[in-house]
Scaffold this motif. Structure first.
Motif, PDB file in Angstrom:
ATOM      1  N   ARG A   1     -43.245  45.444  -3.736  1.00 16.94           N
ATOM      2  CA  ARG A   1     -42.945  46.245  -2.547  1.00 16.94           C
ATOM      3  C   ARG A   1     -43.482  45.588  -1.279  1.00 16.94           C
ATOM      4  O   ARG A   1     -42.785  45.463  -0.284  1.00 16.94           O
ATOM      5  N   TRP A   2     -44.731  45.179  -1.306  1.00 15.82           N
ATOM      6  CA  TRP A   2     -45.382  44.773  -0.049  1.00 15.82           C
ATOM      7  C   TRP A   2     -45.253  43.288   0.243  1.00 15.82           C
ATOM      8  O   TRP A   2     -45.282  42.880   1.405  1.00 15.82           O
ATOM      9  N   CYS A   3     -45.131  42.481  -0.777  1.00 15.86           N
ATOM     10  CA  CYS A   3     -44.889  41.057  -0.495  1.00 15.86           C
ATOM     11  C   CYS A   3     -43.431  40.841  -0.116  1.00 15.86           C
ATOM     12  O   CYS A   3     -43.101  39.862   0.555  1.00 15.86           O
ATOM     13  N   LEU A   4     -42.581  41.793  -0.490  1.00 20.62           N
ATOM     14  CA  LEU A   4     -41.217  41.814   0.053  1.00 20.62           C
ATOM     15  C   LEU A   4     -41.267  42.173   1.542  1.00 20.62           C
ATOM     16  O   LEU A   4     -40.579  41.559   2.364  1.00 20.62           O
ATOM     17  N   THR A   5     -42.073  43.147   1.881  1.00 19.40           N
ATOM     18  CA  THR A   5     -42.271  43.472   3.295  1.00 19.40           C
ATOM     19  C   THR A   5     -42.831  42.251   4.038  1.00 19.40           C
ATOM     20  O   THR A   5     -42.456  41.986   5.181  1.00 19.40           O
TER      21      THR A   5
END
Lengths: 596, 596
Positions: free
Chosen positions: B413-417
């Motif tokens: 989720r956040w490394c995609l962000t």
């Protein structure tokens, strides 16, 4: 509710008639020719074009991005030309313009609803007329009668297209650094020399001519933004009868290869490099618009229109993604309710799973909230033009200025998240190119970047629209307080949501009213933009909820559920977002960049 | 800090040696052959492969996705085979396995750091050995000596690859609905009939053989997950000397065309459709692994390894995106400081703008937080294997089980962000295919979907790992309380962050400890997953901050700034995320799906 995967017509009609009461505009002089049936007819036309003409070519354009032929011309699928001709013949592009120049004086609010169909059908196709319309609008506002007749009318007739040429390699967000120059000639024209990049629709074979609006610097002009003037630089110089004549010295140097939004050519253009006019007098012929040195403010008339249009496009793509994932969720069987232990029971459609509902409700809240925002802004344009008092018109202008960075940035951010969720609802299928949602995501990703990045919108909102004068914000609060009072009187969920909104408005005020430490405030401008954006959209959801409060049936229930979702799951992030502004957090300012 | 755009070696060493003290593992029997220099040599090898072999082909693989030739074989760029051969020859794939089967008994923590280089270089290339390693690991754990010798050893020697075949058209997240059947034969083998989809690396010409691990149902087995058994189904049946012999009846039916991650074939496979063995006895030959009916728990050994690997891959792609955007931000001049009015002053690099720093610090906080998470999980695997007491090993197992859904979902989720922000830092350039960040984003988007979607991880965490037993969570809290006490003793920023962490831990406890209304709790599981994920990563940032607290120089300052960013800008969203769990909000349960 709807089986239509492009847009929900029922929702558009709810917004236009039940909430914004756009049909009442027909009582005003400018719109006297209209009634609701006529508005509906225009919506029918747009729905037809979006569904039958634009949507069918959307994937084709993605798979066949523009390329440059050996002759330097752009090669694109012929279906694009066919679709754009159909749009041109519809007359929609001139719909809001004055009757005296061939327009139809349609309210902006209705026009914006219509255009959402086109953008939902194919954002990259719609980009050509969208930019052309804004270009013509600038010309009509700031051009001479001759310029209007020569350059704006062919656009409004759907025969020519228009662009905006601002960026250069060294001048993207920093427009004051533009170096393209325009040298005045004895005949009153200018000769333009320079390179422009990121020019959408900057070259193609889709129209008889392309009217570039070019920001350039005149010799001896002051450095920075104040030295900029605006020029019409047509691809072909009009001949004596106004038809496209000899080629102007504007050269396509390159095409950008993008992650999405591929149907729209994105170009690097050279002005005055001599490639198209060997031996002739050097420079691309340009025609000054307005006064020397007034280029940037004039250009920003088009830019602001483009910004709201970017937001509208983001909403449209988010909306169609939502409806696609909704249809998928109704059709796709997978798994069983969590408390059902019988493994032999038939699988249920995934819409029965709470987490899928979460992803659908979130999308609904984003895209219908975003649609409300862009339609509200469009109605403010109508108010500017037709309000019964000068004060009301001035208030609309003020509010529109304040809301423009929000109308650009909020849908670009959150309707992109909607597209992300549309992929997620589809699971692995959503990651394949067999389903359209992955393209929606790629197409929509541009919207946080072009026409002023997300960060630029934040500085515009907090720095220019709030800190320089509190009038816009005061006007917004006044309107919100009116809504809060009405919702409080209703009681129930609307009253509860009204109280939450009032609470967060107070937080915004507390974070911004102290105007000390402006530097630290601006360093956290993006958090402020996102917080205020959520407050604004919460307000618009409260408005929708109040309209829907006594309606029976699934449609109104859906409005109430989406409002509840937004207030329960989205609005509360405003508090942490505002915290760094309130504290005037200096982390980003004091950071040693070498530590990254 | 680093000019290397793949990964920051300095940070890997900080994590491994200064924080996790992996060099101390060398004191343990299993790792007696190692010292820090040897760990560094393996890291050198991985860095070399990632930088010089994998990264150079990453865009090539994106631009030339796999296609099926007329002969039914997969066509891919030959450079992929070259890269995979180089990896195979490195011996890295067997690094963590026992010496007695040709492994090198490298600690998992070091191996995971190494593999991050490969995934950062080319996620789609790395997927082949990554799945193969997990496949071999399952075989070594659950296979017979003969199965290990025949199928696992060739994988560990880098000659064969492996897959996991779970999904079917009607059974994606719902594995209990698998219908592929395996019919027992008199010779002890089975014959497998059915279709499997979404099989990564399911067919290709990149290895001498492909070992499929196939979940199937035996005749008369109970419905649901308990009826599943696991089978080895090799593409080629090994001949008398163990070399790939006659073709097994496994047919490539189709290739998926994906948004990203294109270098990895993703396939639809038919088992036993007769296409490869006309005239022969029907069915694909399969070899049972473990007991009949124990397929799902055995498969989940591989799945859990794959889930942490997905998280590690997401971190790697996020990390390289961060470093690319950091390098761009240092080099790209644009604009001037906001308080500088001199338009003729030279432009500054965009890293000087607060909002760009925000986007860089956010990426740093995500990717270094994610790296800490996956390395910590890898160390737990080492603890399982080598802890000095059985209790300590059991605690590691418990904690690893709890953290697996977080290690999968949080980085996805956040490394995609982070990748999204890397695009944003690049502005328009980031949206073009001239820069790698848009591919990073497209590649990374898969990670929230495969090996159990985000929503599946949430139900696993809240339902299986927390509600069924509180032991894992209690163990986590104990470790966190230790960190909080240490940080509190330090004072300053760590103490302040420790207090914030304690506050949010209390919120999690308050939301979860009341086990009434489980249905409503699970309906909001995704919010719970995201909240607990943020709490866990905040803890790991507190740990890093404490290690870095007295370090001088830019590197340690960067750690402290990223920790401050995470605590100020990210952790506070835990409060609103938990609110719906705490309130046992029933919105998603009570919603009428027709209202959407």
């Amino acid at each position: 509710m709807s089986n239509d995967r492009l847009l929900a017509r029922r929702d558009l009609e709810f917004m236009l008639y039940e909430w914004l009461k756009v049909d009442q505009l027909a009582a005003r002089e400018r719109f006297h020719a209209y009634d609701r049936d006529m508005f509906d007819s225009v919506l029918d036309l747009a729905e037809h074009l979006g569904t039958e003409v634009f949507a069918p070519i959307n994937r084709l354009l993605d798979e066949n991005e523009p390329r440059m032929g050996l002759d330097g011309r752009v090669i694109q699928p012929p279906e694009l030309l066919t679709a754009l001709r159909a749009f041109g013949e519809s007359g929609l592009i001139a719909s809001t313009f004055d009757e005296e120049i061939g327009g139809a004086q349609l309210p902006y609010a209705v026009r914006s609803a219509c255009m959402t169909y086109l953008a939902a059908g194919s954002l990259a196709t719609y980009a050509y007329p969208f930019l052309s319309e804004a270009n013509a609008h600038l010309l009509v506002t700031h051009g001479t009668p001759g310029q209007i007749a020569t350059f704006a009318i062919p656009i409004l007739e759907g025969r020519w297209f228009g662009t905006m040429c601002l960026s250069e390699q060294q001048a993207g967000s920093s427009l004051g650094d533009i170096t393209t120059i325009a040298v005045p000639q004895e005949d009153g024209t200018h000769r333009v020399f320079g390179s422009k990049m990121w020019i959408s629709g900057g070259d193609h074979e889709l129209a008889d001519n392309i009217v570039h609006l070019v920001l350039a610097r005149t010799p001896g002009a002051p450095v920075g933004p104040r030295g900029l003037s605006l020029f019409i630089v047509p691809r072909h110089l009009p001949d004596g009868s106004g038809e496209p004549g000899e080629r102007n010295d504007v050269t396509l140097v390159g095409l950008n290869h993008k992650m999405g939004y591929r149907g729209t050519t994105n170009t690097l253009l050279a002005f005055g490099d001599g490639a198209h006019t060997p031996g002739a007098q050097a420079g691309a012929v340009g025609f000054l618009v307005g006064e020397v040195g007034s280029g940037l403010p004039i250009m920003f008339d088009m830019m602001n229109e483009a910004r709201i249009g970017v937001g509208a496009g983001a909403v449209a793509v988010g909306y169609t993604g939502y409806l696609h994932s909704l249809a998928y969720a109704r059709e796709r069987p997978q798994g069983r309710p969590m408390n059902l232990k019988d493994a032999s029971a038939p699988q249920v459609p995934i819409i029965d799973h709470p987490d899928v509902r979460r992803m659908l409700l979130a999308q609904k809240a984003y895209v219908e909230g975003g649609l409300a925002l862009v339609l509200f802004c469009a109605l403010l344009v109508d108010e500017q033009l037709t309000a019964s008092t000068d004060d009301a018109a001035a208030e609309a202008t003020l509010l529109l200025g304040l809301l423009t960075p929000i109308a650009k940035s909020w849908p670009s951010r959150w309707c992109l998240t909607a597209n992300d969720l549309a992929i997620q609802v589809h699971g692995g299928y959503g990651y394949t190119r067999d389903f359209p949602v992955e393209q929606f995501y790629r197409d929509n990703r541009l919207n946080m970047i072009h026409e002023g990045t997300h960060g630029i919108q934040a500085v515009d909102l907090i720095g220019r629209k709030i800190l320089r004068s509190s009038d816009g914000l005061r006007s917004l609060w006044t309107r919100m307080e009116r809504s809060i009072a009405a919702a409080t009187a209703v009681g129930g969920a609307p009253a509860r949501h009204a109280a939450a909104l009032a609470h967060h408005i107070a937080e915004v005020k507390a974070a911004l009213e102290d105007t000390r430490e402006v530097e630290a405030l601006l360093a956290n401008a993006t958090s402020g933009l996102e917080a205020i954006g959520h407050v604004v959209v919460a307000w618009l959801w409260l408005e929708q909820e109040c309209v829907a409060r006594s309606g029976t049936g699934a449609f109104y229930e859906g409005k109430r559920s989406a409002a509840e979702y937004f207030f329960a799951h989205e609005l509360p992030i405003v508090t942490p977002l505002l915290d760094t502004l309130r504290r005037r957090d200096r982390l980003f300012l004091d950071l040693d960049p070498n530590s990254l």
